[in-house]
Design a protein around this motif. Structure first.
Motif, mmCIF file in Angstrom:
data_model
loop_
_atom_site.group_PDB
_atom_site.id
_atom_site.type_symbol
_atom_site.label_atom_id
_atom_site.label_comp_id
_atom_site.label_asym_id
_atom_site.label_seq_id
_atom_site.Cartn_x
_atom_site.Cartn_y
_atom_site.Cartn_z
ATOM 1 N N VAL A 63 0.856 -1.184 0.000
ATOM 2 C CA VAL A 63 0.000 0.000 0.000
ATOM 3 C C VAL A 63 0.889 1.229 0.000
ATOM 4 O O VAL A 63 1.854 1.323 0.762
ATOM 5 N N VAL A 64 0.565 2.162 -0.885
ATOM 6 C CA VAL A 64 1.271 3.435 -0.991
ATOM 7 C C VAL A 64 0.328 4.533 -0.515
ATOM 8 O O VAL A 64 -0.770 4.689 -1.060
ATOM 9 N N PHE A 65 0.758 5.280 0.492
ATOM 10 C CA PHE A 65 -0.021 6.406 0.991
ATOM 11 C C PHE A 65 0.473 7.681 0.318
ATOM 12 O O PHE A 65 1.641 8.045 0.441
ATOM 13 N N GLY A 66 -0.421 8.356 -0.395
ATOM 14 C CA GLY A 66 -0.077 9.591 -1.079
ATOM 15 C C GLY A 66 0.067 9.361 -2.571
ATOM 16 O O GLY A 66 0.950 8.627 -3.012
ATOM 17 N N ALA A 67 -0.821 9.977 -3.351
ATOM 18 C CA ALA A 67 -0.812 9.801 -4.803
ATOM 19 C C ALA A 67 -0.294 11.045 -5.508
ATOM 20 O O ALA A 67 -0.742 11.401 -6.593
ATOM 21 N N ILE B 76 -6.564 11.341 -0.312
ATOM 22 C CA ILE B 76 -7.815 12.016 0.057
ATOM 23 C C ILE B 76 -8.444 12.734 -1.132
ATOM 24 O O ILE B 76 -9.545 13.278 -1.007
ATOM 25 N N LEU B 77 -7.744 12.745 -2.287
ATOM 26 C CA LEU B 77 -8.247 13.444 -3.464
ATOM 27 C C LEU B 77 -8.659 12.431 -4.533
ATOM 28 O O LEU B 77 -7.842 11.627 -4.994
ATOM 29 N N ALA B 78 -9.918 12.509 -4.951
ATOM 30 C CA ALA B 78 -10.448 11.550 -5.921
ATOM 31 C C ALA B 78 -9.706 11.607 -7.248
ATOM 32 O O ALA B 78 -9.438 10.569 -7.866
ATOM 33 N N ARG B 79 -9.346 12.807 -7.704
ATOM 34 C CA ARG B 79 -8.677 12.908 -9.003
ATOM 35 C C ARG B 79 -7.303 12.242 -8.969
ATOM 36 O O ARG B 79 -6.857 11.658 -9.959
ATOM 37 N N LEU C 167 -5.128 4.694 -10.586
ATOM 38 C CA LEU C 167 -5.691 3.561 -11.325
ATOM 39 C C LEU C 167 -5.229 3.567 -12.777
ATOM 40 O O LEU C 167 -4.933 2.512 -13.351
ATOM 41 N N GLN C 168 -5.128 4.740 -13.366
ATOM 42 C CA GLN C 168 -4.701 4.838 -14.761
ATOM 43 C C GLN C 168 -3.270 4.353 -14.961
ATOM 44 O O GLN C 168 -2.941 3.766 -15.994
ATOM 45 N N ILE C 169 -2.399 4.584 -13.960
ATOM 46 C CA ILE C 169 -1.005 4.170 -14.136
ATOM 47 C C ILE C 169 -0.783 2.711 -13.745
ATOM 48 O O ILE C 169 0.310 2.178 -13.940
ATOM 49 N N GLY C 170 -1.806 2.061 -13.158
ATOM 50 C CA GLY C 170 -1.667 0.640 -12.897
ATOM 51 C C GLY C 170 -1.871 0.163 -11.484
ATOM 52 O O GLY C 170 -1.643 -1.013 -11.188
ATOM 53 N N ALA C 171 -2.310 1.042 -10.557
ATOM 54 C CA ALA C 171 -2.645 0.567 -9.215
ATOM 55 C C ALA C 171 -3.767 -0.458 -9.305
ATOM 56 O O ALA C 171 -4.674 -0.337 -10.134
ATOM 57 N N ASP C 172 -3.707 -1.472 -8.443
ATOM 58 C CA ASP C 172 -4.722 -2.525 -8.465
ATOM 59 C C ASP C 172 -6.001 -2.107 -7.745
ATOM 60 O O ASP C 172 -7.080 -2.625 -8.039
ATOM 61 N N ALA C 173 -5.888 -1.184 -6.802
ATOM 62 C CA ALA C 173 -7.054 -0.688 -6.073
ATOM 63 C C ALA C 173 -6.672 0.640 -5.433
ATOM 64 O O ALA C 173 -5.486 0.947 -5.256
ATOM 65 N N VAL C 174 -7.676 1.433 -5.094
ATOM 66 C CA VAL C 174 -7.444 2.707 -4.416
ATOM 67 C C VAL C 174 -8.406 2.834 -3.239
ATOM 68 O O VAL C 174 -9.479 2.207 -3.220
ATOM 69 N N VAL C 175 -7.998 3.654 -2.266
ATOM 70 C CA VAL C 175 -8.830 3.902 -1.097
ATOM 71 C C VAL C 175 -8.830 5.394 -0.826
ATOM 72 O O VAL C 175 -7.766 6.018 -0.707
ATOM 73 N N ASN C 176 -10.016 5.973 -0.748
ATOM 74 C CA ASN C 176 -10.154 7.369 -0.334
ATOM 75 C C ASN C 176 -10.324 7.377 1.178
ATOM 76 O O ASN C 176 -11.360 6.955 1.693
ATOM 77 N N SER C 177 -9.300 7.840 1.890
ATOM 78 C CA SER C 177 -9.293 7.746 3.351
ATOM 79 C C SER C 177 -10.282 8.689 4.022
ATOM 80 O O SER C 177 -10.523 8.572 5.228
ATOM 81 N N THR C 178 -10.870 9.612 3.256
ATOM 82 C CA THR C 178 -11.910 10.459 3.834
ATOM 83 C C THR C 178 -13.272 9.773 3.810
ATOM 84 O O THR C 178 -14.201 10.211 4.487
ATOM 85 N N ALA D 74 2.834 25.393 -8.111
ATOM 86 C CA ALA D 74 3.318 24.149 -7.522
ATOM 87 C C ALA D 74 3.286 24.178 -6.000
ATOM 88 O O ALA D 74 3.177 23.134 -5.357
ATOM 89 N N ALA D 75 3.376 25.376 -5.414
ATOM 90 C CA ALA D 75 3.392 25.508 -3.958
ATOM 91 C C ALA D 75 2.001 25.591 -3.347
ATOM 92 O O ALA D 75 1.862 25.609 -2.119
ATOM 93 N N THR D 76 0.956 25.622 -4.194
ATOM 94 C CA THR D 76 -0.412 25.726 -3.702
ATOM 95 C C THR D 76 -0.973 24.332 -3.461
ATOM 96 O O THR D 76 -1.145 23.560 -4.407
ATOM 97 N N PRO D 77 -1.250 23.954 -2.211
ATOM 98 C CA PRO D 77 -1.673 22.579 -1.903
ATOM 99 C C PRO D 77 -2.933 22.169 -2.662
ATOM 100 O O PRO D 77 -3.904 22.928 -2.748
ATOM 101 N N GLY D 78 -2.882 20.963 -3.235
ATOM 102 C CA GLY D 78 -4.064 20.368 -3.839
ATOM 103 C C GLY D 78 -4.433 20.866 -5.210
ATOM 104 O O GLY D 78 -5.388 20.360 -5.817
ATOM 105 N N VAL D 79 -3.673 21.840 -5.759
ATOM 106 C CA VAL D 79 -4.043 22.412 -7.047
ATOM 107 C C VAL D 79 -3.359 21.694 -8.204
ATOM 108 O O VAL D 79 -3.967 21.429 -9.237
ATOM 109 N N ALA D 80 -2.089 21.362 -8.032
ATOM 110 C CA ALA D 80 -1.315 20.727 -9.098
ATOM 111 C C ALA D 80 -0.650 19.459 -8.567
ATOM 112 O O ALA D 80 -0.441 19.306 -7.362
ATOM 113 N N ASP D 81 -0.317 18.556 -9.477
ATOM 114 C CA ASP D 81 0.453 17.372 -9.124
ATOM 115 C C ASP D 81 1.924 17.649 -9.459
ATOM 116 O O ASP D 81 2.666 18.098 -8.626
ATOM 117 N N LYS D 82 2.324 17.395 -10.666
ATOM 118 C CA LYS D 82 3.690 17.735 -11.071
ATOM 119 C C LYS D 82 3.654 18.850 -12.116
ATOM 120 O O LYS D 82 3.037 18.726 -13.155
#
Length: 336
Positions: free
Chosen positions: A155-159, A183-186, A192-203, A322-330
């Motif tokens: 299990v990997v915590f943090g997407a 905690i973020l659905a997107r 899942l798109q990159i190949g995770a077998d399952a996901v969990v939204n901890s909220t 990039a410094a704004t939480p939850g707005v961008a990934d990479k």
């Protein structure tokens, strides 16, 4: 040429500097892409990295095109596409307190040795994907530190970028089933798109109960543990450590690659009685070019990690995004 530089706490500027002149043992790289890391926001907030506070060049996720090859350098030609090892620079880590940064028009690679300070990549790899090589090496080292065995349940915590990179790394290393928690659905959709077998939204779900459903029950001193073999914290949140140790069976491994900004109390009786391994991960002692082959072979999956590309002349806006939480990934800067 121009280079993005921290000049004071909370302040960056595009400074004009002399273009570096390569020597016979060097290569000069014309920058084509450079990712923005969470550490860049830290450097900006504190006014740079000692001993270069007040004048810290930024950028340590580089990819570029070779513009000049010194007479003593082998295995590379002008026009080749390359990824770079920021930690191999003799003048200090590129973009991490060293004399140079990759958020610049050109980057000098001193004492350039293929396979140590740079590696050539195929021309068909998009520049923004090539710029993922450095953070994906961080993710790969985090996975390697957990010593996964073929078939392990993970299990990997943090997407975020490192968590997604670790997911790809575990799959590449033969993990049997990889779950991603966020905690973020997107972000979970991307996992899942990159190949995770399952996901969990901890909220929305109880993580421990969901892991037991997915991985079965694990043997432990006390009941109610999951059959998960490896837990990787790529989020850097106290709740992740608490949840992982609450779920961990006998002989499970907890790896920590996410940066924690506060202390986390740990129940050592649990760790002792269930003989849980806790391991940290920092940087990429051996993985900077180990990950390159997988990046090249599976670049379409890695491309999904990039959420924004912005031109170099908008680097200030990109750093803020990039410094704004939850707005961008990479966020990746591209160069003309």
């Amino acid at each position: 040429m121009k280079v993005s530089t921290v000049t004071a706490p909370g302040t960056t500027e595009l400074l004009d500097v002399e273009q570096p002149q390569p020597g016979p043992a060097d290569i000069l790289v014309r920058m084509r892409a450079c990712g923005i890391c969470g550490s860049d926001a830290l450097y900006i907030s504190i006014g740079g990295v000692p001993p270069r506070q007040g004048c810290t060049p930024l950028g340590h996720e580089p990819a570029g095109e070779v513009a000049h090859v010194g007479a003593e350098v082998n295995g590379v030609s002008v026009g080749d596409h390359v990824v770079i090892n920021p930690m191999a620079a003799p003048s200090g880590i590129i973009g991490n307190g060293g004399a140079t940064g990759a958020l610049a028009d050109y980057l000098l690679i001193e004492n350039a040795v293929r396979g140590l300070s740079f590696e050539v990549i195929p021309d068909h790899i998009p520049w923004e994907v090539a710029a993922l090589n450095e953070p994906m090496a961080v993710a790969r080292h985090g996975a390697n530190r957990c010593n996964p065995k073929p078939g392990d349940k993970v299990v990997v915590f943090g997407a975020g970028p490192v968590g997604l990179g670790a997911t790809l790394a575990f799959k590449s290393l033969g993990a049997g089933h990889v779950v991603v928690v966020d905690i973020l659905a997107r972000r979970l959709d991307k996992a899942l798109q990159i190949g995770a077998d399952a996901v969990v939204n901890s909220t929305e779900e109880n993580v421990v109960e969901r892991l037991i459903e997915l991985h079965g029950e694990g043997e432990a001193m006390w009941p109610g543990k999951a059959g998960t073999d490896i837990y990787l914290d790529a989020a850097g949140a106290p709740a992740v450590v608490n949840t992982a140790l609450a779920a961990a069976k006998r002989h499970a491994t907890l790896g920590v690659v996410g940066v924690h900004k506060e202390q986390v109390p740990i129940d050592f009786v649990n760790i002792m009685s269930n003989e849980i391994t806790v391991t940290g991960s920092m940087g990429y002692p051996d993985e900077i070019f180990e990950v390159t082959k997988d990046l090249v072979e599976n670049w379409e999956k890695y491309a999904l990690i990039v959420s924004h590309t912005m031109p170099f002349d908008k680097v200030g806006d990109a750093l803020e995004l990039a410094a704004t939480p939850g707005v961008a990934d990479k966020v990746v800067i591209t160069f003309p």
